[in-house]
Design an enzyme around this catalytic site. Structure first.
Site, PDB file in Angstrom:
ATOM      1  N   LYS A   1     -10.915  10.227   9.601  1.00  0.00           N
ATOM      2  CA  LYS A   1     -10.308  10.144   8.274  1.00  0.00           C
ATOM      3  C   LYS A   1     -10.280   8.688   7.816  1.00  0.00           C
ATOM      4  CE  LYS A   1      -5.630   9.982  10.213  1.00  0.00           C
ATOM      5  NZ  LYS A   1      -4.288  10.601  10.238  1.00  0.00           N
TER       6      LYS A   1
ATOM      7  N   TYR B   1      -0.444 -21.564  -2.228  1.00  0.00           N
ATOM      8  CA  TYR B   1       0.580 -21.179  -3.192  1.00  0.00           C
ATOM      9  C   TYR B   1       1.992 -21.440  -2.674  1.00  0.00           C
ATOM     10  CZ  TYR B   1      -2.748 -18.793  -6.264  1.00  0.00           C
ATOM     11  OH  TYR B   1      -3.770 -18.512  -7.141  1.00  0.00           O
TER      12      TYR B   1
END
Length: 375
Positions: free
Chosen positions: A47, A265
């Site tokens: 999956k 940042y």
């Protein structure tokens, strides 16, 4: 230039990063897990695009190695798995959505039925269409997500499923990666009790970690997922699986920052002395976790640069990662590779540095990488 037929995604020379998937290691992991339970068959859970590695490439490799059963989550994944493995049994874990019977017939998929309503709908559909596609019945032994309750399953029994094509009884461990957790014993007992009510059905309980809980967890069909792709099924112990994933980012720029300068940042990382910084063309838009960022108070993730383990410097941004390569060889240059996942830096390490699970890291692997398959 001729493209490598075993590659996908953008050309490596144009990509910010290269994701290498070792199909040989994947197959070796499947065989190793199968050997843990010689009396059982071993399936593969593919999956989430085979945990980010690509259904279209991993399923054929496993099928060639002898895997005959695959588990997916959605019908669309089942269709892709069917195209890659024409003769395999393919089960859809998320069950039978209303009025989807024809899709199961079209791609010869097997629903995992998790409620009395789904069982009734599948029985009515297969009878009306005159088809016999065997399904699985999911019993909830403690997860409290999908599945019949244990009392409901026992009360139904094999007689209650007469007329509904079913050949597999399955459940799912809650905490198999914690061998001493008492819920494992409760689930083993509950599943054994349910199986006694379905004496002719095969049983499947063991996920990756469940394979290591011993014979009482094995039953007839193993269902490993994470361990196939190199994840450690025994946290806290040495990883018995081979690494499958390799991830390299490319250096865009090298620069020196001086003592007290900040990187990234919000200025969360401060240089302690003069430091050499490599800026790498990978970021959270590529699926690398932002939570693996480094700050003055937190180490974050690492990279391997010229054989030297180097720490991140500052925040992982959308498209870039800064790495402190002061201790790495000085002959680095623009375009050179930096390893973000390899045998030394595992998917579990990246996950731990980000406070995540390795499942999240694997299934987040982005599509901007050049993908390279090796066997």
């Amino acid at each position: 230039m001729t493209r490598d037929p075993a590659a996908s995604g953008p050309p490596p020379e144009e990509a910010g990063g290269v994701l290498t998937i070792d199909l040989g290691a994947l197959v070796a992991n499947w065989k190793s897990l199968a050997a843990k339970a010689p009396g059982a068959a071993c399936a593969a859970v593919v999956k989430a695009d085979a945990y980010g590695t690509g259904i279209d490439r991993t399923v054929p490799a496993l099928a060639r190695a002898g895997c005959r059963t695959f588990f997916v989550a959605h019908l669309s994944e089942g269709a892709r798995a069917r195209a890659a493995a024409h003769d395999a049994d393919i089960y859809v874990l998320n069950g039978l959505l209303p009025r989807t019977g024809q899709a199961y017939v079209r791609d010869r998929l097997r629903p995992v039925l998790g409620s009395a309503q789904e069982i009734a709908e599948w029985a009515a559909f297969t009878a009306a269409e005159g088809v016999r596609i065997e399904a699985a019945v999911h019993v909830d032994t403690g997860m409290n997500r999908l599945g019949l309750s244990v009392p409901e399953a026992i009360a139904t029994g094999e007689a209650g499923l007469r007329g509904c094509p079913v050949n597999l009884l399955m459940s799912h461990f809650v905490s198999a990666e914690e061998p001493e957790n008492p819920i494992n014993a409760r689930q083993l007992d509950a599943f054994a009790a349910v199986r006694r009510a379905f004496p002719s059905f095969q049983g499947s309980l063991a996920n990756s970690s469940g394979v290591f809980l011993g014979a009482s967890a094995h039953h007839d069909l193993l269902r490993p997922g994470y361990a196939l792709y190199g994840g450690n099924p025994q946290p806290g112990a040495a990883n018995p699986m081979l690494p499958v994933i390799g991830l390299e980012g490319r250096i865009l720029q090298l620069r020196w920052v001086e003592d007290g300068d900040t990187v990234g940042y919000n200025a969360t990382w401060t240089a302690r002395g003069s430091r050499r910084i490599a800026v790498i063309s990978v970021g959270y838009a590529d699926g690398f976790p932002r939570a693996a960022s480094a700050s003055d108070g937190r180490h974050g993730a690492d990279a391997m640069v010229g054989g030297v383990r180097c720490p991140f410097a500052g925040r992982v941004s959308m498209d870039l990662i800064a790495v402190d390569v002061t201790e790495a060889p000085r002959d680095l240059g623009r375009g050179d590779p930096v390893s973000l996942m390899d045998p030394a830096i595992s998917v579990d390490h990246v996950a731990s540095s980000a406070g995540m699970s390795g499942y999240e890291v694997l299934t987040s692997l982005g599509r901007r990488y050049a993908r390279r398959y090796v066997d």
